[in-house]
Write an enzyme that holds these catalytic residues in place. Structure first.
Site, PDB file in Angstrom:
ATOM      1  N   ARG A  59       0.903  -1.102   0.232  1.00 22.48           N
ATOM      2  CA  ARG A  59      -0.378  -0.099  -0.184  1.00 22.48           C
ATOM      3  C   ARG A  59       0.707   0.796   0.030  1.00 22.48           C
ATOM      4  O   ARG A  59       0.164   2.078  -0.411  1.00 22.48           O
ATOM      5  CB  ARG A  59      -0.971   0.334   0.880  1.00 22.48           C
ATOM      6  CG  ARG A  59      -2.143  -1.173   0.700  1.00 22.48           C
ATOM      7  CD  ARG A  59      -3.193  -1.029   2.314  1.00 22.48           C
ATOM      8  NE  ARG A  59      -2.425  -1.870   3.679  1.00 22.48           N
ATOM      9  CZ  ARG A  59      -2.329  -3.156   3.512  1.00 22.48           C
ATOM     10  NH1 ARG A  59      -3.526  -4.099   3.559  1.00 22.48           N
ATOM     11  NH2 ARG A  59      -1.819  -2.813   4.453  1.00 22.48           N
ATOM     12  N   GLU A 105       4.623 -10.581  14.138  1.00 22.98           N
ATOM     13  CA  GLU A 105       4.334 -10.945  15.522  1.00 22.98           C
ATOM     14  C   GLU A 105       4.770 -12.752  16.063  1.00 22.98           C
ATOM     15  O   GLU A 105       5.355 -13.220  16.756  1.00 22.98           O
ATOM     16  CB  GLU A 105       2.306 -11.344  15.202  1.00 22.98           C
ATOM     17  CG  GLU A 105       1.848 -11.013  16.614  1.00 22.98           C
ATOM     18  CD  GLU A 105       0.675 -10.297  16.850  1.00 22.98           C
ATOM     19  OE1 GLU A 105       0.318  -9.809  16.049  1.00 22.98           O
ATOM     20  OE2 GLU A 105       0.211 -10.559  17.801  1.00 22.98           O
TER      21      GLU A 105
HETATM   22  P1  AMP Z   1       3.917  -2.850  12.155  1.00 22.62           P
HETATM   23  O1  AMP Z   1       5.399  -2.578  11.600  1.00 22.62           O
HETATM   24  O2  AMP Z   1       3.353  -3.137  13.277  1.00 22.62           O
HETATM   25  O3  AMP Z   1       4.067  -1.098  12.180  1.00 22.62           O
HETATM   26  O4  AMP Z   1       2.473  -2.826  11.322  1.00 22.62           O
HETATM   27  C1  AMP Z   1       2.373  -1.842  10.123  1.00 22.62           C
HETATM   28  C2  AMP Z   1       1.829  -2.587   8.282  1.00 22.62           C
HETATM   29  O5  AMP Z   1       1.376  -3.401   8.846  1.00 22.62           O
HETATM   30  C3  AMP Z   1       1.953  -1.348   7.708  1.00 22.62           C
HETATM   31  O6  AMP Z   1       2.359  -1.788   6.229  1.00 22.62           O
HETATM   32  C4  AMP Z   1       0.276  -1.796   7.676  1.00 22.62           C
HETATM   33  O7  AMP Z   1      -0.127  -1.814   6.665  1.00 22.62           O
HETATM   34  C5  AMP Z   1      -0.170  -2.846   8.274  1.00 22.62           C
HETATM   35  N1  AMP Z   1      -1.002  -3.415   9.571  1.00 22.62           N
HETATM   36  C6  AMP Z   1      -0.757  -3.199  10.777  1.00 22.62           C
HETATM   37  N2  AMP Z   1      -2.082  -3.578  11.903  1.00 22.62           N
HETATM   38  C7  AMP Z   1      -3.134  -2.210  10.577  1.00 22.62           C
HETATM   39  C8  AMP Z   1      -4.512  -2.529  11.028  1.00 22.62           C
HETATM   40  N3  AMP Z   1      -5.033  -2.664  11.962  1.00 22.62           N
HETATM   41  N4  AMP Z   1      -5.047  -2.155   9.635  1.00 22.62           N
HETATM   42  C9  AMP Z   1      -4.692  -1.938   8.677  1.00 22.62           C
HETATM   43  N5  AMP Z   1      -3.315  -2.909   8.267  1.00 22.62           N
HETATM   44  C10 AMP Z   1      -2.427  -2.533   8.937  1.00 22.62           C
END
Ligand code: AMP
Length: 177
Positions: free
Chosen positions: A60, A97
Site C-alpha cells: 500500500r 508477531e
Molecule cells: P507495524 O510494523 O506493526 O507498524 O505494522 C505496520 C504494517 O502492517 C503496515 O504496512 C500496515 O499496512 C499493516 N497493518 C498493521 N496493523 C494494521 C491494521 N490494523 N489495519 C491495516 N493494516 C495494518
C-alpha cells in the site's frame, strides 16, 4: 484533518484475526477527493523543499508513495518483500508477531546523502517502518521524515520512529489495534 478523510477509511473488525480491526484504505483510494486530499495533506510540510526520493513500503506504500513522489517532483523507490527485486539488493530482517520477515531495496536506489521520505499506509508497532529506516540509513540516505495516513498510537510505533530522530507525519489516529 477533515472528517470526510477519516470517514473514507473502512474498518473491518476481526480481520485478519480476532481482536484486530483492519483499517482498509482501499475506500480512501477509490474516493477521488479523499485520495487527493490525503496526498496533499501528507506532503504539505515539504511543499517547496528539496526531496530527492520517496520510499514506499510494499504494497500500500507503493500507491501512496508514488503519488507523494509525483507531487514533490521526487523519484520513487520501492521497498519490497525478499526476492522480488531483480538487481543487487540490500536487505534487513525484522520481527513480525510470529517469526521474522525480510525487506529489500536495490543497493543503488538511493545515493549517499540523498533526502528521502518514507511512506506507508499505517503505523502500528513500528516494526516495519523501523526496519525500513535502518535499511535507508545503511545505504546512506538522509531520512527526512516518515509519513503514514493512519497512526495506531496505542501501539507506540510513531514514538519509536521519532525516538530515532525521524519526524513522523500522520493524518489520523485510531485507538486500539
Ligand atoms: P507495524 O510494523 O506493526 O507498524 O505494522 C505496520 C504494517 O502492517 C503496515 O504496512 C500496515 O499496512 C499493516 N497493518 C498493521 N496493523 C494494521 C491494521 N490494523 N489495519 C491495516 N493494516 C495494518
Amino acid at each position: 484533518m477533515s472528517s470526510d478523510l477519516r470517514s473514507s477509511i473502512r474498518s473491518i473488525p476481526d480481520y485478519p484475526k480476532p481482536g484486530i480491526v483492519f483499517r482498509d484504505i482501499t475506500t480512501l483510494l477509490g474516493d477521488a477527493r479523499a485520495f487527493r486530499r490525503a496526498i496533499d495533506e501528507l506532503v504539505q510540510p515539504w511543499a517547496g523543499t528539496k526531496v530527492d526520493k520517496v520510499a514506499g513500503i510494499e504494497a500500500r506504500g507503493f500507491i501512496l508513495g508514488g503519488a507523494v513522489a509525483h507531487q514533490l517532483s521526487a523519484g520513487f523507490v520501492p521497498i519490497r518483500k525478499k526476492g522480488k527485486l531483480p538487481h543487487a539488493t540490500v536487505s534487513i530482517a525484522y520481527s513480525l508477531e510470529y517469526g521474522i520477515d525480510e525487506m529489500e531495496m536495490h543497493e543503488d536506489a538511493v545515493a549517499p546523502g540523498e533526502r528521502v521520505i518514507l511512506v506507508d499506509d499505517l503505523i502500528a508497532t513500528g516494526g516495519t517502518a523501523t526496519a525500513a529506516v535502518a535499511l535507508l540509513k545503511r545505504i546512506g540516505a538522509e531520512v527526512e521524515a516518515a509519513c503514514f495516513v493512519i497512526d495506531l498510537p496505542d501501539l507506540g510505533g510513531a514514538r519509536k520512529i521519532r525516538d530515532l530522530g525521524v519526524p513522523v507525519r500522520t493524518l489520523m489516529e485510531f485507538a486500539g489495534h
